[in-house]
Each structure stands twice: as C-alpha cells, then as structure tokens.
Design a protein around this motif. Sequence first.
Motif, PDB file in Angstrom:
ATOM      1  N   GLN A 209       0.835  -1.200   0.000  1.00 29.06           N
ATOM      2  CA  GLN A 209       0.000   0.000   0.000  1.00 29.06           C
ATOM      3  C   GLN A 209       0.876   1.259   0.000  1.00 29.06           C
ATOM      4  O   GLN A 209       1.999   1.251   0.495  1.00 29.06           O
ATOM      5  CB  GLN A 209      -0.915   0.009   1.229  1.00 29.06           C
ATOM      6  CG  GLN A 209      -1.875  -1.155   1.289  1.00 29.06           C
ATOM      7  CD  GLN A 209      -2.544  -1.282   2.655  1.00 29.06           C
ATOM      8  OE1 GLN A 209      -2.078  -0.714   3.643  1.00 29.06           O
ATOM      9  NE2 GLN A 209      -3.616  -2.069   2.713  1.00 29.06           N
ATOM     10  N   ALA A 238      -7.750   1.810   8.411  1.00 28.04           N
ATOM     11  CA  ALA A 238      -7.596   2.109   6.986  1.00 28.04           C
ATOM     12  C   ALA A 238      -6.668   1.098   6.313  1.00 28.04           C
ATOM     13  O   ALA A 238      -6.930   0.640   5.197  1.00 28.04           O
ATOM     14  CB  ALA A 238      -7.055   3.529   6.810  1.00 28.04           C
ATOM     15  N   SER A 241      -8.537  -2.130   5.892  1.00 22.49           N
ATOM     16  CA  SER A 241      -9.660  -2.073   4.946  1.00 22.49           C
ATOM     17  C   SER A 241      -9.197  -1.908   3.513  1.00 22.49           C
ATOM     18  O   SER A 241      -9.952  -2.225   2.583  1.00 22.49           O
ATOM     19  CB  SER A 241     -10.598  -0.905   5.311  1.00 22.49           C
ATOM     20  OG  SER A 241     -11.111  -1.053   6.616  1.00 22.49           O
ATOM     21  N   THR A 242      -7.999  -1.398   3.323  1.00 16.15           N
ATOM     22  CA  THR A 242      -7.496  -1.142   1.972  1.00 16.15           C
ATOM     23  C   THR A 242      -6.880  -2.414   1.390  1.00 16.15           C
ATOM     24  O   THR A 242      -6.047  -3.049   2.049  1.00 16.15           O
ATOM     25  CB  THR A 242      -6.452  -0.022   1.996  1.00 16.15           C
ATOM     26  OG1 THR A 242      -7.048   1.162   2.562  1.00 16.15           O
ATOM     27  CG2 THR A 242      -5.940   0.290   0.599  1.00 16.15           C
ATOM     28  N   GLY A 246      -3.366  -0.814  -2.650  1.00 16.93           N
ATOM     29  CA  GLY A 246      -4.232   0.364  -2.572  1.00 16.93           C
ATOM     30  C   GLY A 246      -3.524   1.579  -2.001  1.00 16.93           C
ATOM     31  O   GLY A 246      -2.339   1.536  -1.639  1.00 16.93           O
ATOM     32  N   HIS A 247      -4.289   2.673  -1.903  1.00 15.33           N
ATOM     33  CA  HIS A 247      -3.715   3.939  -1.444  1.00 15.33           C
ATOM     34  C   HIS A 247      -4.511   4.491  -0.260  1.00 15.33           C
ATOM     35  O   HIS A 247      -5.742   4.422  -0.242  1.00 15.33           O
ATOM     36  CB  HIS A 247      -3.704   4.967  -2.579  1.00 15.33           C
ATOM     37  CG  HIS A 247      -3.119   6.292  -2.187  1.00 15.33           C
ATOM     38  ND1 HIS A 247      -1.782   6.478  -1.918  1.00 15.33           N
ATOM     39  CD2 HIS A 247      -3.715   7.498  -1.997  1.00 15.33           C
ATOM     40  CE1 HIS A 247      -1.565   7.734  -1.609  1.00 15.33           C
ATOM     41  NE2 HIS A 247      -2.726   8.377  -1.636  1.00 15.33           N
ATOM     42  N   ILE A 248      -3.785   5.050   0.717  1.00 12.57           N
ATOM     43  CA  ILE A 248      -4.393   5.703   1.883  1.00 12.57           C
ATOM     44  C   ILE A 248      -3.932   7.149   1.885  1.00 12.57           C
ATOM     45  O   ILE A 248      -2.723   7.429   1.830  1.00 12.57           O
ATOM     46  CB  ILE A 248      -3.977   5.005   3.189  1.00 12.57           C
ATOM     47  CG1 ILE A 248      -4.439   3.548   3.182  1.00 12.57           C
ATOM     48  CG2 ILE A 248      -4.551   5.736   4.391  1.00 12.57           C
ATOM     49  CD1 ILE A 248      -3.837   2.716   4.288  1.00 12.57           C
ATOM     50  N   ASP A 265      -9.410   5.812   3.046  1.00 10.20           N
ATOM     51  CA  ASP A 265      -8.808   4.525   2.685  1.00 10.20           C
ATOM     52  C   ASP A 265      -9.208   4.138   1.261  1.00 10.20           C
ATOM     53  O   ASP A 265      -9.985   4.833   0.604  1.00 10.20           O
ATOM     54  CB  ASP A 265      -9.178   3.434   3.686  1.00 10.20           C
ATOM     55  CG  ASP A 265     -10.676   3.114   3.703  1.00 10.20           C
ATOM     56  OD1 ASP A 265     -11.322   3.218   2.641  1.00 10.20           O
ATOM     57  OD2 ASP A 265     -11.209   2.762   4.779  1.00 10.20           O
ATOM     58  N   GLY A 266      -8.654   3.045   0.789  1.00  2.84           N
ATOM     59  CA  GLY A 266      -8.940   2.584  -0.561  1.00  2.84           C
ATOM     60  C   GLY A 266      -9.839   1.370  -0.583  1.00  2.84           C
ATOM     61  O   GLY A 266      -9.844   0.612  -1.558  1.00  2.84           O
ATOM     62  N   GLY A 267     -10.603   1.180   0.478  1.00  2.00           N
ATOM     63  CA  GLY A 267     -11.464   0.015   0.583  1.00  2.00           C
ATOM     64  C   GLY A 267     -12.842   0.250   0.018  1.00  2.00           C
ATOM     65  O   GLY A 267     -13.123   1.272  -0.614  1.00  2.00           O
ATOM     66  N   GLY A 318     -14.514   5.051  -0.886  1.00  2.00           N
ATOM     67  CA  GLY A 318     -13.832   4.494   0.270  1.00  2.00           C
ATOM     68  C   GLY A 318     -14.343   5.176   1.523  1.00  2.00           C
ATOM     69  O   GLY A 318     -15.130   6.123   1.464  1.00  2.00           O
TER      70      GLY A 318
END
Length: 327
Positions: A209, A238, A241-242, A246-248, A265-267, A318
């Motif tokens: 991430q 976060a 969940s991502t 992914g990216h936060i 978050d990226g979720g 997200g």
Amino acid sequence: MARNRELLLYLLLTAAVAAAASALCFLLNKTAGFLCLAACLCLFLFFLVFTLLRYRRIAVLSAYLRRISHGEKALDVRDNAEGELSILKNEIFKVAAALNEQAARLAKDQRKLANALADISHQLKTPLTALGVMTDLLDDDSLPPQNRREFLENIRKSLSRMEWLILTLLKMARLDASAAGLKHEPVPLPVLVERALSPLLIPAEVRGQTVSASGEDVIVYCDLEWTAEALGNILKNAVESTPAGGHIAVTYGKNPLYTFIAVRDGGPGVDKDDLPHLFKRFYRGKNTGPESAGIGLSLSLAVMRRQNGDIEVENDHGAVFTLKFYY
C-alpha cells in the motif's frame, strides 16, 4: 404530636398565660373572666385542630419518603399552594425525581458494565484457548521443527493481541473514570500525523500500500500521545480495509469552524447498516476482520470528545474518517 417536646412546652406556656389572664379577668369581673376563659379555650382548640392537620400532611410526606426509600418510583406530590409545606413538597419531589434518574443511570451503567465484561471475557478466551492448544502441541517431542516454529509464531501473535487488547481496555477504563489527565498543549498537525503514521508504515509497505500525508502546518491544542493513539486506530483500520496495492490518503488543515485530520482509505467503504453503530464499544461491522475486537474506534472517539472534538465518517470512494478539533 404528643411526643413533640417543643409543642408541649409551647402548650404549657400558653396554658399558663391563659390561666393568668383568666384569673385577672375574674378579679375584675366575673363575666369578663368567663369570656376570657372561653376565648382562650377556643384559641387552644383552633391551635390543636390546625396543628393536627399539619401533622397529617407531614405524615403523608413521611409515608411518601418511606415508599421512595423502598424503591418505589417517584409519585407526584407537588403542590401549587402557598406555604412552607407546599414548598417542601415541591423540593422533595425534585429530589426524589433526581434520585430516580440517578438510579436509572446506575442501572444502565451496570448493564453496560456486565455486557462489557462478557465481551472482554469472550475476546480474551479465544487467544487463551489457542495458547493452551498450541502449548500442548509443543510439548510433543515428535513435532516437526517447521510446525514447532509455526506454533511459536502463532503463540507470539496471540500474546501480542492479548497485550494490545488489555492495554486498550485499560486506556478506555482510565478515560471512563476520568483518570487520564489529558494535556492541552500546542501540537503541529504534521507532527501529530507523523507520530500516528510511523508504526503503520511497515505494515502498509508489506501489503504493497502507498500512504500520502499533506496539508497545512497548523497548530492544534491537544494531548499528543492520546490523540496520536486515536488517529493511529483510524489509520490501522484504513490499512486493514485497503486491499493490497491500494492507497491511503491523509489530509489535514483548518476551516473557520474546526481543525481537521481526514483519513481516506482505498477500501469498499463502510456498510450503511454499520454507520450508526461504528463507534459503539465492541461493535464489529459486517466487513470487520476476524481479529477485530471492536474497541479501537470507540477509544478514538472517547479521546476526541474528552478534548472537545469529534469524529465523523462517510463513504466517498472508500471510507473517510475525519477527526475534528473545535476551537
């Protein structure tokens, strides 16, 4: 009424004065003496009647207080008439109503405590059971070295989880008991974000991430350690969940109403059914991982509210958690 020493003394003095006045009137004139004696007797009877009525009203209040002391709900004894007894009735009703409200709050707190203890027992029982099983397996001399190393790693994870759980519960207990002396000191937002992010950079990197942090170099007045703990719980959620790769994004700054830190978050976001309950203690949402205890977000909200702040959450490509510090 006959046991009241002050009343008996008053009656004795009144009878003495009435006897003296009647005797003096008899010396002057027999008719005047009889009239004076009759007037004194009437006044004496009126006094007894009014005193008896007052005692009956006091007896009603006494019975009311006895019923309250035995746990009966507050009855309405308020009186809109004038006089000290009416005022006393109203004050007693106010006290009884306040005691009932306090008893209701205590009963609610007891239920919450019982539920919390049951949840804590459940949270600790799972890793303890796993520790017992793996310890018994390690006692087997024929266990392959690879399995032994795997069990030892699982034991370390279980111990680490129990340590985190117990420390978090202790922190929540300190906040609930107002025993945590939170400082009120100037903290730059970049320093606060960096303090909360640093323990999570490696876990995020392991999951592939990326994490970005940007915003204004603003001063916020808070307790650095406790607030970093609150923000860290949001960031930990976060990361969990991502998905991998992914990216936060963490942004911070201020507006005319409050200073803020937003974590996106990226979720997939928070399920709409979970949104009203997300910050409840021991609540675990639909998308929560199996290792979640449901206390991190509750602790974060408690820390923020102790500092005249709040946390809001919304879904916008997200989940977006916003920590707000009001001026």
